[in-house]
Design a protein around this motif. Sequence first.
Motif, PDB file in Angstrom:
ATOM      1  N   ALA A  61      33.210  32.970  38.758  1.00 49.06           N
ATOM      2  CA  ALA A  61      31.753  33.073  38.695  1.00 49.06           C
ATOM      3  C   ALA A  61      31.152  33.436  40.053  1.00 49.06           C
ATOM      4  N   THR A  62      31.757  32.960  41.133  1.00 50.36           N
ATOM      5  CA  THR A  62      31.194  33.236  42.464  1.00 50.36           C
ATOM      6  C   THR A  62      32.000  34.277  43.243  1.00 50.36           C
ATOM      7  N   PHE A  63      33.018  34.857  42.636  1.00 48.70           N
ATOM      8  CA  PHE A  63      33.868  35.807  43.345  1.00 48.70           C
ATOM      9  C   PHE A  63      33.056  36.948  43.975  1.00 48.70           C
ATOM     10  N   PRO A  64      32.155  37.600  43.210  1.00 42.74           N
ATOM     11  CA  PRO A  64      31.381  38.689  43.827  1.00 42.74           C
ATOM     12  C   PRO A  64      30.548  38.215  45.028  1.00 42.74           C
ATOM     13  N   GLU A  65      29.987  37.030  44.944  1.00 47.37           N
ATOM     14  CA  GLU A  65      29.195  36.490  46.056  1.00 47.37           C
ATOM     15  C   GLU A  65      30.100  36.126  47.237  1.00 47.37           C
ATOM     16  N   ASP A  66      31.242  35.501  46.946  1.00 48.11           N
ATOM     17  CA  ASP A  66      32.148  35.060  48.006  1.00 48.11           C
ATOM     18  C   ASP A  66      32.834  36.221  48.720  1.00 48.11           C
ATOM     19  N   TYR A  67      33.171  37.271  47.965  1.00 42.13           N
ATOM     20  CA  TYR A  67      33.985  38.347  48.523  1.00 42.13           C
ATOM     21  C   TYR A  67      33.300  39.707  48.525  1.00 42.13           C
ATOM     22  N   GLY A  68      32.089  39.805  47.988  1.00 40.89           N
ATOM     23  CA  GLY A  68      31.340  41.058  48.035  1.00 40.89           C
ATOM     24  C   GLY A  68      31.875  42.145  47.134  1.00 40.89           C
ATOM     25  N   MET A  69      32.650  41.787  46.128  1.00 43.51           N
ATOM     26  CA  MET A  69      33.204  42.770  45.197  1.00 43.51           C
ATOM     27  C   MET A  69      33.659  42.048  43.936  1.00 43.51           C
ATOM     28  N   SER A  70      33.952  42.822  42.906  1.00 47.92           N
ATOM     29  CA  SER A  70      34.499  42.215  41.697  1.00 47.92           C
ATOM     30  C   SER A  70      35.968  41.871  41.940  1.00 47.92           C
ATOM     31  N   VAL A  71      36.561  41.181  41.006  1.00 49.31           N
ATOM     32  CA  VAL A  71      37.971  40.801  41.128  1.00 49.31           C
ATOM     33  C   VAL A  71      38.791  42.083  41.310  1.00 49.31           C
ATOM     34  N   PRO A  72      39.675  42.111  42.284  1.00 51.37           N
ATOM     35  CA  PRO A  72      40.400  43.352  42.592  1.00 51.37           C
ATOM     36  C   PRO A  72      41.449  43.710  41.546  1.00 51.37           C
ATOM     37  N   ASP A  73      41.839  44.978  41.591  1.00 47.90           N
ATOM     38  CA  ASP A  73      42.943  45.485  40.780  1.00 47.90           C
ATOM     39  C   ASP A  73      44.255  45.408  41.548  1.00 47.90           C
ATOM     40  N   VAL A  74      44.153  45.412  42.877  1.00 47.33           N
ATOM     41  CA  VAL A  74      45.335  45.379  43.743  1.00 47.33           C
ATOM     42  C   VAL A  74      45.084  44.375  44.865  1.00 47.33           C
ATOM     43  N   VAL A  75      46.088  43.548  45.123  1.00 46.08           N
ATOM     44  CA  VAL A  75      46.091  42.650  46.274  1.00 46.08           C
ATOM     45  C   VAL A  75      47.269  43.075  47.137  1.00 46.08           C
ATOM     46  N   VAL A  76      47.021  43.241  48.426  1.00 44.36           N
ATOM     47  CA  VAL A  76      48.069  43.664  49.345  1.00 44.36           C
ATOM     48  C   VAL A  76      48.256  42.568  50.384  1.00 44.36           C
ATOM     49  N   GLY A  77      49.497  42.166  50.570  1.00 46.23           N
ATOM     50  CA  GLY A  77      49.813  41.155  51.573  1.00 46.23           C
ATOM     51  C   GLY A  77      50.896  41.663  52.499  1.00 46.23           C
TER      52      GLY A  77
END
Length: 173
Positions: A61-77
């Motif tokens: 629910a707060t992801f866009p506010e916390d991270y400035g974008m929608s849930v990503p399609d790719v996570v890179v570590g």
Amino acid sequence: MLSILCAKHLGATGVVATDGDEAVVDAIRTNLFLNGLDVDDTSRIQVRTAALRWGHPIDAATFPEDYGMSVPDVVVGADVTYDKSVIPRLVSTLGEFFYLNPALEALISATIRNEETFETFLNACRRNRFSFEQVDCPPVPEHQQKGPFYPTSTPIQLWRVTRGRYMDDAFSV
């Protein structure tokens, strides 16, 4: 460095550079400024920064506010499998991302300093029914590198991790 590469050279449409340490997040902001990625104009992507603490719940629910974008399609570590003690929290956080976006793909670049530590990561992925495969990415000999430069004496592997066909909504580490 990885976020800068994704934003400037790989065509990413949204980048959030994270770390669990606020001091490191501040250093990321400085590097973004030095690389011209702190401005918001239509010709370049703006890279956002945020603290992401592995093992803590991620709130959809707060992801866009916390991270400035929608849930990503790719996570890179990059270099995130360095210590056995952090593996459970890392894998838990990957599970949170897979829960938020079942189609998500995680790309993990691992410097193999200790085979046993990396095997701990793979075993945690197996327990959580994640699918994973090594991506063929042979190192460029040092004398042929044009940048970024990296030593080839310590093996670096690239792994693709996905939710897995049989992953339950609950996961364990």
